[in-house]
Write an enzyme that holds these catalytic residues in place. Structure first.
Site, PDB file in Angstrom:
ATOM      1  N   TYR A   1     -49.964   6.358  -8.934  1.00 14.29           N
ATOM      2  CA  TYR A   1     -50.781   5.090  -9.151  1.00 14.29           C
ATOM      3  C   TYR A   1     -52.270   5.629  -9.961  1.00 14.29           C
ATOM      4  CZ  TYR A   1     -53.098   0.686  -7.755  1.00 14.29           C
ATOM      5  OH  TYR A   1     -53.828  -0.506  -7.764  1.00 14.29           O
TER       6      TYR A   1
ATOM      7  N   SER B   1     -57.993  -0.675 -10.770  1.00 11.55           N
ATOM      8  CA  SER B   1     -58.116  -0.498  -9.308  1.00 11.55           C
ATOM      9  C   SER B   1     -59.492   0.543  -9.139  1.00 11.55           C
ATOM     10  CB  SER B   1     -57.115   0.048  -8.981  1.00 11.55           C
ATOM     11  OG  SER B   1     -57.137   0.681  -7.398  1.00 11.55           O
TER      12      SER B   1
END
Length: 249
Positions: free
Chosen positions: A149, A136
């Site tokens: 995350y 990501s």
């Protein structure tokens, strides 16, 4: 093998790999119906498909999945690690240990477990092989409420780079794709609501969100022998979003 192959980027990558000529094992966690739908798309392209239920963060599930794939489709030559959980939106001071460990188990430990088994299996195999990790832009671009995350994805990026060094001599490439805003179930609100999406897209130089298929096409390239001299790289696919970090500072 594609983890998280029942939806989003994982499903799109499974279908794109089938279009490129691969048989595909789809590893899913909870939605058998969606996994079977992905398999039908694979089979419609003339390739074999296998849906396997399991939790990538559980060692026994990963080992069992690889055993089943080897028995039914043959040794895995391409591994796409797409299974993942999104950030909780909880600040560190308020985050439970359970929440922290849940995200790291899927987003980081899952990649470790599948990659470890893949590399062990490839020691006895011939020919090129590839691991593609879906990370990501938040492996570097931090957001409040995203410590779980961001930590997992940052570590996943470094795992990618470390493993690339370790297995290069085996003819295995290990690369990552860092997506920005992609219209998948992780961005369900933006997918469902045009105003929410429009507000988010205002910050993207390309002025639009991406589609899962745009990530899948990069995954296919990184899995192909044409990219054999690329390893340890992170390909950012975000319409320029990550370039906007310092705007207003």
């Amino acid at each position: 093998m594609v983890t998280g192959g029942d939806s989003g980027i994982g499903a799109a990558s499974s279908i794109a790999l089938a279009e490129a000529g691969a048989d595909v094992a789809v590893l899913y966690h909870s939605s058998s119906e969606d996994a079977q739908a992905t398999c039908r798309e694979i089979e419609a392209r003339g390739r074999r498909a296998l849906a396997l239920q399991g939790d990538v963060g559980v060692e026994a599930d990963v080992e069992r999945a690889f055993d089943q794939v080897a028995a039914q489709l043959g040794p895995v030559s391409v591994l796409v690690n797409s299974a993942g959980l999104n950030m909780s939106g909880t600040e560190v001071a308020d985050m439970s240990l359970e929440q922290w460990e849940k995200v790291l188990a899927t987003d980081l430990t899952g990649t470790f477990l599948t990659s470890r088994r893949f590399v062990r299996e490839r020691r006895a195999a011939e020919g090129p092989a590839a691991i593609v990790n879906i990370t990501s832009i938040h492996d570097q671009a931090m957001r409040a409420g995203g410590a779980d995350y961001g930590a997992a994805k940052g570590a996943q990026r470094n795992l990618t780079r470390t493993l690339a060094i370790e297995v290069a001599a085996q003819g295995i490439t290990v690369n990552a794709i860092a997506p920005g805003m992609i219209l998948t179930p992780m961005n369900q609100e933006a997918t469902d609501d045009a105003e929410t999406r429009k507000e988010a897209e205002r910050h993207i130089p390309a002025a639009r969100a991406g589609q899962p298929e745009e990530i899948a096409r990069v995954a296919v390239f990184l899995a192909d022998p044409a990219s054999a001299y690329i390893t340890g790289a992170t390909i950012v696919v975000d319409g320029g979003l990550s370039l906007m970090q310092a705007i207003g500072a």
